[in-house]
Design a protein around this motif. Structure first.
Motif, short mmCIF file in Angstrom:
data_model
loop_
_atom_site.label_atom_id
_atom_site.label_comp_id
_atom_site.label_asym_id
_atom_site.label_seq_id
_atom_site.Cartn_x
_atom_site.Cartn_y
_atom_site.Cartn_z
N PRO A 1 12.66 -4.76 -4.81
CA PRO A 1 13.39 -3.86 -3.92
C PRO A 1 13.56 -4.48 -2.54
O PRO A 1 12.81 -5.39 -2.16
N PHE A 2 14.50 -3.96 -1.78
CA PHE A 2 14.86 -4.53 -0.48
C PHE A 2 13.69 -4.83 0.45
O PHE A 2 13.51 -5.99 0.84
N PRO A 3 12.86 -3.85 0.83
CA PRO A 3 11.89 -4.19 1.87
C PRO A 3 10.87 -5.22 1.42
O PRO A 3 10.42 -6.05 2.21
N HIS A 4 10.53 -5.21 0.13
CA HIS A 4 9.50 -6.12 -0.37
C HIS A 4 9.99 -7.56 -0.42
O HIS A 4 9.26 -8.48 -0.06
N ARG A 5 11.23 -7.75 -0.88
CA ARG A 5 11.73 -9.13 -0.95
C ARG A 5 11.89 -9.71 0.45
O ARG A 5 11.59 -10.89 0.69
N ALA A 6 12.35 -8.91 1.40
CA ALA A 6 12.48 -9.39 2.77
C ALA A 6 11.12 -9.70 3.36
O ALA A 6 10.95 -10.70 4.08
N GLN B 1 0.83 -1.20 0.00
CA GLN B 1 0.00 0.00 0.00
C GLN B 1 0.87 1.26 0.00
O GLN B 1 0.54 2.26 -0.64
N TRP B 2 1.97 1.18 0.73
CA TRP B 2 2.87 2.33 0.83
C TRP B 2 3.68 2.53 -0.45
O TRP B 2 3.85 3.64 -0.94
N GLN B 3 4.18 1.41 -1.02
CA GLN B 3 5.03 1.49 -2.21
C GLN B 3 4.72 0.30 -3.12
O GLN B 3 5.36 -0.75 -3.02
N PRO B 4 3.75 0.43 -4.01
CA PRO B 4 3.39 -0.68 -4.89
C PRO B 4 4.53 -1.07 -5.84
O PRO B 4 5.14 -0.20 -6.46
N VAL B 5 4.80 -2.36 -5.92
CA VAL B 5 5.76 -2.90 -6.90
C VAL B 5 5.14 -4.16 -7.48
O VAL B 5 4.08 -4.61 -7.05
#
Length: 291
Positions: A179-184, A54-58
């Motif tokens: 990106p980093f936060p999404h993969r983690a 919601q904060w950063q759609p990828v």
């Protein structure tokens, strides 16, 4: 340097999770205590993942066969590692059990270099080894001869299982083209969900009485899961950004938090010689932060 902040968050939360699990181990069997770590953590991981999008759609991730190997391997290995740690808690007091399990850092360094292409600087190696010495001192309250061969073997098996879990988690995260936060966050959610499903299914088939016992201690089970989620969030994030041996060596500051929890929450005495070990932990942490 974000990995340093994530590691401190993980270490602080994990010291409380270990304390809660130590309390649960007095009335629940190993499987029940292990499930308490994951039971309510998976919904929290899903909320975090959805909030992140919601904060950063990828784009959604694409999972290769290798990704699933790392995810499944990490899920199963962490269950084994947690179960072994609970057995350690039942053999020795809380601080000693946690100390033996924390020899994970030097083990992850050797496994990482041998099998995962990890490279460490000279300062990094010194930091890992100094941290390992600190863990050994904390794990031997009456000297090295005070720990039985059985306890030492359990400690090595536990730390090796945790080390392999961490290395596979990092590989799983790096295999996702996000990106980093999404993969983690994806790795965090999938691993915790798998662990929850595996253990819940096992208890439903083999030991429903343990599930009933867990429901009779909702507050302690929820606190364990919440502390576990926050800790896993920190570890998974840090290991997505930095090599596992560095993260786990810095993560030995958990020993400081563990001793505080052991003293103030569990009312266990702390030997004076542990101060020297804590100084070594501080030196090790400094070396890996500035390597």
């Amino acid at each position: 340097m974000s990995w340093i902040l994530f590691t401190f968050i993980a270490a602080f939360s994990q010291s409380w999770r270990n304390a809660f699990q130590s309390q649960l181990s007095k009335t629940l069997n190993v499987t029940g205590v292990t499930l308490a770590r994951f039971l309510w953590a998976s919904p929290l991981a899903l909320i975090y993942l959805v909030s992140l999008y919601q904060w950063q759609p990828v784009e959604l991730p694409t999972f290769s066969g290798q990704s699933w190997f790392f995810l499944i391997g990490a899920s199963v290995m962490q269950i084994i590692a947690t179960a072994l740690m609970v057995v350690l808690f039942k053999q020795k007091n809380f601080a000693i059990g946690a100390g033996l399990a924390k020899s994970e850092a030097p083990v992850s360094a050797f496994l990482g270099v041998l099998f995962f292409g990890t490279s460490l600087t000279l300062l990094g190696w010194v930091g890992v080894l100094v941290g390992g010495v600190a863990v050994l001192i904390l794990s031997c309250p009456q000297g090295f001869r005070s720990i039985s061969l059985n306890t030492a073997a359990l400690g090595l098996a536990c730390s090796s299982a945790f080390a392999l879990t961490s290395l596979w988690i990092r590989e799983a995260s790096l295999s996702l083209q996000l990106p980093f936060p999404h993969r983690a966050a994806w790795v965090l959610f999938i691993v915790i969900l798998m662990q929850t499903v595996i253990l819940t299914a096992y208890l439903l088939v083999k030991d429903r009485q343990t599930l009933k016992q867990m429901m009779s201690k909702p507050k302690l089970v929820i606190m364990t899961s919440v502390a576990s989620f926050v800790g896993s969030f920190g570890w998974f994030s840090a290991m997505s950004l930095q090599a596992v041996p560095y993260v786990k060596t810095l993560g030995q500051v958990e020993i400081f938090f563990t001793l505080l929890v052991s003293y103030f929450y569990l009312k266990e005495s702390i030997p004076k010689k542990d101060i020297f070990a804590l100084v070594l932990v501080g030196i090790a942490a400094g070396l890996v932060m500035w390597q």
